[in-house]
Design an enzyme around this catalytic site. Structure first.
Site, PDB file in Angstrom:
ATOM      1  N   ARG A   1      -4.526  -0.411  -8.249  1.00 30.17           N
ATOM      2  CA  ARG A   1      -3.803  -1.294  -7.326  1.00 30.17           C
ATOM      3  C   ARG A   1      -4.449  -1.289  -5.946  1.00 30.17           C
ATOM      4  O   ARG A   1      -5.093  -2.244  -5.532  1.00 30.17           O
ATOM      5  CB  ARG A   1      -2.328  -0.888  -7.237  1.00 30.17           C
ATOM      6  CG  ARG A   1      -1.427  -1.965  -6.589  1.00 30.17           C
ATOM      7  CD  ARG A   1      -1.432  -2.008  -5.088  1.00 30.17           C
ATOM      8  NE  ARG A   1      -0.956  -0.782  -4.457  1.00 30.17           N
ATOM      9  CZ  ARG A   1      -0.937  -0.587  -3.157  1.00 30.17           C
ATOM     10  NH1 ARG A   1      -1.375  -1.525  -2.323  1.00 30.17           N
ATOM     11  NH2 ARG A   1      -0.523   0.572  -2.638  1.00 30.17           N
ATOM     12  N   ASP A   2      -4.318  -0.195  -5.234  1.00 33.68           N
ATOM     13  CA  ASP A   2      -4.828  -0.124  -3.867  1.00 33.68           C
ATOM     14  C   ASP A   2      -6.346  -0.200  -3.842  1.00 33.68           C
ATOM     15  O   ASP A   2      -6.937  -0.693  -2.883  1.00 33.68           O
ATOM     16  CB  ASP A   2      -4.342   1.177  -3.216  1.00 33.68           C
ATOM     17  CG  ASP A   2      -4.519   1.175  -1.712  1.00 33.68           C
ATOM     18  OD1 ASP A   2      -4.544   0.089  -1.116  1.00 33.68           O
ATOM     19  OD2 ASP A   2      -4.636   2.271  -1.127  1.00 33.68           O
TER      20      ASP A   2
ATOM     21  N   HIS B   1      -1.663  10.129   1.896  1.00 31.74           N
ATOM     22  CA  HIS B   1      -2.558   9.067   1.426  1.00 31.74           C
ATOM     23  C   HIS B   1      -3.622   8.862   2.505  1.00 31.74           C
ATOM     24  O   HIS B   1      -3.368   8.222   3.522  1.00 31.74           O
ATOM     25  CB  HIS B   1      -1.720   7.790   1.227  1.00 31.74           C
ATOM     26  CG  HIS B   1      -2.483   6.619   0.703  1.00 31.74           C
ATOM     27  ND1 HIS B   1      -2.166   6.010  -0.494  1.00 31.74           N
ATOM     28  CD2 HIS B   1      -3.519   5.913   1.213  1.00 31.74           C
ATOM     29  CE1 HIS B   1      -2.979   4.982  -0.694  1.00 31.74           C
ATOM     30  NE2 HIS B   1      -3.808   4.905   0.330  1.00 31.74           N
TER      31      HIS B   1
ATOM     32  N   HIS C   1      -7.450   7.653   3.872  1.00 30.83           N
ATOM     33  CA  HIS C   1      -8.669   6.874   3.710  1.00 30.83           C
ATOM     34  C   HIS C   1      -9.812   7.678   4.324  1.00 30.83           C
ATOM     35  O   HIS C   1      -9.613   8.445   5.266  1.00 30.83           O
ATOM     36  CB  HIS C   1      -8.541   5.509   4.380  1.00 30.83           C
ATOM     37  CG  HIS C   1      -7.700   4.548   3.606  1.00 30.83           C
ATOM     38  ND1 HIS C   1      -8.043   3.230   3.424  1.00 30.83           N
ATOM     39  CD2 HIS C   1      -6.524   4.713   2.952  1.00 30.83           C
ATOM     40  CE1 HIS C   1      -7.111   2.624   2.689  1.00 30.83           C
ATOM     41  NE2 HIS C   1      -6.179   3.505   2.398  1.00 30.83           N
TER      42      HIS C   1
ATOM     43  N   CYS D   1      -8.142  -1.989   2.929  1.00 30.72           N
ATOM     44  CA  CYS D   1      -6.897  -2.738   3.126  1.00 30.72           C
ATOM     45  C   CYS D   1      -7.233  -4.107   3.674  1.00 30.72           C
ATOM     46  O   CYS D   1      -7.905  -4.202   4.705  1.00 30.72           O
ATOM     47  CB  CYS D   1      -5.963  -2.007   4.093  1.00 30.72           C
ATOM     48  SG  CYS D   1      -4.410  -2.890   4.387  1.00 30.72           S
TER      49      CYS D   1
ATOM     50  N   ASN E   1     -10.379   4.507  -0.076  1.00 32.91           N
ATOM     51  CA  ASN E   1      -9.479   5.652  -0.170  1.00 32.91           C
ATOM     52  C   ASN E   1     -10.257   6.935  -0.433  1.00 32.91           C
ATOM     53  O   ASN E   1     -11.429   6.905  -0.824  1.00 32.91           O
ATOM     54  CB  ASN E   1      -8.503   5.441  -1.344  1.00 32.91           C
ATOM     55  CG  ASN E   1      -7.501   4.360  -1.074  1.00 32.91           C
ATOM     56  OD1 ASN E   1      -6.568   4.532  -0.311  1.00 32.91           O
ATOM     57  ND2 ASN E   1      -7.683   3.202  -1.718  1.00 32.91           N
TER      58      ASN E   1
END
Length: 310
Positions: free
Chosen positions: A20-21, A213, A215, A246, A255
């Site tokens: 997803r991300d 989370h 990056h 993003c 990430n």
């Protein structure tokens, strides 16, 4: 386990966000069948949570416009959780129709970011979540809450950590089971991570309710993870191959790579239940459909070593 007088957890739960991300920021359109296989390879590697897709508007993120097809065709393993991101009630209804049994909602600690991302203020985003959470309760579906720009905003710069605490409390009071604190643009440093976590955990928020989370935009993600581990955090988000970024955060690189995280945790004797080499296989599979090489340092080293052996 001890390291420099700090107690480290014996085990860590990795939340894999690559499908997803990771993929949402890719320019090359990935075929649905390959997305499904990528998810299945990650699940087969032993990852307990694989965030599969997002039921956002197809116009907002075309890469994820096949969310329903992905979830209806996915062969799910009973021991693996496959959450999806839902931005609003319509997205929640689409997710339920596709058989989704775990969801995530997304807000931020800065209003400018939520305006650019979901065209709403933080307060408005929280209000939009209420019908989603009501429906999730009715369906007995767990909800994860992402708070973005925790350590810095691409539009506002520094973010007051007290704002992070306020948003986290609001989400938990609404019924969100777990909060993921996001370093959206990769500006956090270990001292800042310790300060934010100290404030959050000092606000009667339980350790089990918090994940991180990071990056790796400026190369500090693993250092930040180590501080989080020393403070008792045991849920870490990561993305196979270091995929991601993003679309609403200018300059945000990928990430934290799942392979790099696993290499560090394995070397430290911290259990994850995840097979590092199988994650490498999953990254190698999806890399064939990207227009750039994966950023994971461990992956790059493994590929280079394999090339020398041939």
């Amino acid at each position: 386990m001890q390291l420099a007088n700090a107690i480290l957890p014996d085990s860590v739960r990795i939340v894999e966000v690559g499908p997803r991300d990771g993929l949402q920021n890719e320019k090359s359109q990935i075929p649905t069948e390959q997305k499904i296989q990528f998810i299945q390879l990650l699940a087969e590697a032993g990852l307990p949570v694989v965030e599969a897709t997002s039921f956002v508007s197809p116009h907002a993120i075309p890469q994820l416009s096949d969310a329903a097809a992905v979830m209806t065709s996915l062969r799910r393993q009973p021991a693996v959780e496959y959450p999806v991101l839902v931005p609003n009630l319509k997205g929640m209804e689409r997710a339920l129709a596709a058989g989704v049994r775990s969801i995530a909602v997304f807000t931020a600690a800065s209003d400018s970011f939520t305006r650019h991302n979901i065209n709403a203020s933080i307060a408005e985003s929280l209000a939009n979540f209420r019908p989603i959470l009501d429906l999730a309760r009715q369906e007995a579906i767990p909800v994860r809450g992402y708070i973005s720009t925790v350590f810095g905003c691409p539009y506002e710069g520094a973010v007051d950590p007290r704002r992070v605490v306020e948003v986290a409390r609001d989400l938990l009071e609404m019924g969100v089971a777990e909060i993921s604190l996001g370093d959206t643009i990769g500006v956090a440093n270990p001292v800042q991570v310790a300060q934010v976590l100290d404030l959050v955990l000092g606000a009667d928020i339980e350790l089990e309710q918090i994940g991180v989370h990071f990056h790796d935009t400026r190369g500090t993600a693993l250092a930040n993870v180590l501080i989080a581990l020393q403070m008792g955090i045991t849920t870490i988000d990561a993305s196979a191959g270091g995929l991601g970024g993003c679309p609403y955060a200018p300059g945000a690189a990928g990430n934290l790579a799942t392979e790099d995280l696993l290499y560090m945790l394995d070397g430290m004797g911290i259990k994850t239940g995840v097979n590092l080499e199988k994650v490498v296989e999953a990254t190698r599979f999806i890399a064939a459909y990207l227009d750039h090489p994966p950023l994971s340092k461990y992956y790059q080293a493994a590929i280079a070593a394999a090339g020398k052996e041939q």
